[in-house]
Design a protein around this motif. Structure first.
Motif: not given
Ligand code: UTP
Length: 468
Positions: A322-329
């Motif tokens: 449950a660790i993520h990086v999400l692009s704002r786009n």
């Protein structure tokens, strides 16, 4: 002709259409204020959606037609070339951090039922020696990141109706742990009613329909509705580091992870750890019907759980942490296209009222709760990085009051990690430090290298010692 229908009439009609009119059963006994509150609550209820969900439960639809495939994560760097690559990725992440394009998202809207702590989980005292709270621990990591990269990292914290005020008050009382208040943005997630085993909404008070937070997947709607997404846009934030309140070892804004995500122009990325054993109860990052997602433990057969690859390793080994990086786009795309993540159904104990209007706490599960999960967004990612990390360095969640994944194991795992740093500085420690309590503040060092740089020559270790 003027329409004489009041909001009450309209809502009663909608409820009737779906055979839910019992939620008005106590109407005549309510004060005006209670009536207003109940109407407001009912206004939020999507009767059609609940009807549909109940049909799914009634039809007992199982995940029978799901096909799974494993994914191969970027492995832990062991060979020199892999270490080199990780360093290059760290440099990419660090650069974007310095440019102020990274935000952090913490989801802290859950109810922490298993821990059974009175209050938001984030205020639980966890520091092995300092007893600092989970919130303080995370805040100090962010503060250290800001200092190290001379940057701002706006922090978006998701709460829910039931813990919002207590969370904000805690931050206020602690002066935001020295973070600038304008860089901490609280936003409240949505709520979802539950259904009983006959598909009826559950009243937990005569003037109140039982509702619970709509899951960490409720984050997309909440980011949009609260203005947090707009705030990110206005600040020029391009990437969001997502973490959960209960993981004491999370490396917030880990530059290596950010770097891989940015370098590969990913939409959403996930960190994973090697499973402890085939039956460890974690979801596994893999492909579900060809699309990336998290295969739930309960959806896997024992054969799947035990399956091995040609090297003898577990086939489904990429435990989701449950660790993520999400692009704002990508967040914009999910929100803008009104992509609805699926609802997960859980059979749970739900308080209800008896015929006299008294609240009863059931002894066994009596209703269905509905939640959305953030990891289902992986399905929509055209590009994704799955990165394997070392559990001992990055994952130890506080879920239960005792046993596995409890405050005791979290403090033990922090102690073990700090012991490994101290040993690297030649500090004499026994091999087994369980039972000891060691703690190094993120404000002193965020990681082992920083610790070693700062500590050099400062830890006085006796080279000779004599007692008679
Ligand atoms: P969990 O699923 O472990 O739930 O949440 P929980 O609420 O902490 O604990 P239990 O299941 O009631 O015992 C993982 C993370 O997701 C957040 C939690 O706050 C935690 O950080 N979460 C969960 C939300 O923000 N909202 C939700 O609706 C559910």
């Amino acid at each position: 002709m003027k329409d004489a229908r009041t909001p009450y009439d309209e809502l009663l009609a909608s409820a009737r259409e779906r055979e839910q009119e019992h939620i008005f059963a106590y109407w005549d006994r309510l004060s005006e204020q209670q009536k207003d509150a109940l109407l407001q609550q009912i206004q939020q209820i999507d009767f059609d959606l609940l009807h549909e969900l109940y049909q799914t439960i009634a039809a007992n639809k199982k995940a029978a037609d799901l096909t799974f495939e494993p994914v191969q994560p970027i492995p832990l760097p062991r060979a020199e070339a892999q270490k080199q690559e990780a360093q290059e990725m760290a440099a990419v992440g660090e650069q974007i951090l310095r440019e102020g394009k990274i935000g952090a998202i913490l989801v802290a809207g859950g109810q922490g039922t298993r821990l059974g702590f009175d209050g938001p989980k984030g205020i639980f005292p966890i520091g092995p020696v300092s007893q600092k709270s989970l919130f303080q621990l995370h805040a100090e990591k962010l503060l250290a990141i800001r200092r190290r990269y001379e940057t701002r990292v706006p922090w978006y914290i998701m709460t829910s109706e039931s813990n919002h005020a207590a969370t904000v008050n805690f931050f206020e009382d602690h002066h935001y742990f020295s973070l600038p208040k304008e860089d901490v943005f609280f936003f409240v997630q949505g709520m979802m009613p539950a259904l009983n085993e006959q598909g009826k909404l559950i009243m937990d008070r005569p003037d109140h329909v039982f509702m619970s937070p709509d899951g960490h997947g409720g984050i997309f709607a909440a980011l949009k509705n609260s203005g947090a997404l707009e705030d990110m846009r206005n600040r020029g934030i391009e990437y969001l580091f997502y973490f959960q309140v209960d993981n004491v070892l999370v490396k917030i804004c880990d530059p290596v992870f950010l770097g891989y995500h940015i370098h590969q122009q990913a939409d959403m990325s996930a960190k994973v750890v090697s499973k402890r054993d085939p039956f460890e109860k974690v979801g596994v990052v893999g492909r579900i019907n060809g699309k990336l997602g998290v295969i739930e433990y309960s959806d896997m057969s024992d054969d799947d759980k035990l399956a091995r690859d040609e090297h003898g390793n577990l086939l489904y080994n990429a435990g989701s942490i449950a660790i993520h990086v999400l692009s704002r786009n990508f967040i914009e795309k999910i929100c803008g296209n009104d992509i609805n993540l699926p609802w997960h159904i859980a059979h749970k104990k739900v308080p209800y009222i008896d015929a006299q209007g008294q609240t009863i706490q059931p002894a066994r599960p009596n209703g269905y709760k509905f939640e959305r999960f953030i990891f289902d967004a992986l399905n929509y990612a055209e590009r994704a990085v799955v990165l394997e990390v070392d559990r001992a360095e990055e994952f130890s969640p506080v879920k239960n009051a005792d046993g596995d994944d409890s405050p005791a194991t979290a403090r033990r795992d922090m102690t073990r990690l700090f012991a490994s740093w101290l040993r690297a500085a030649d500090f004499p420690l026994p091999e087994n430090v369980d039972g000891m309590r060691l703690e190094i503040s993120p404000l002193f060092a965020l990681d082992r290298d920083e610790f070693l740089n700062k500590i050099e020559g400062k830890l006085r270790i006796p080279t000779a010692f004599y007692l008679e």
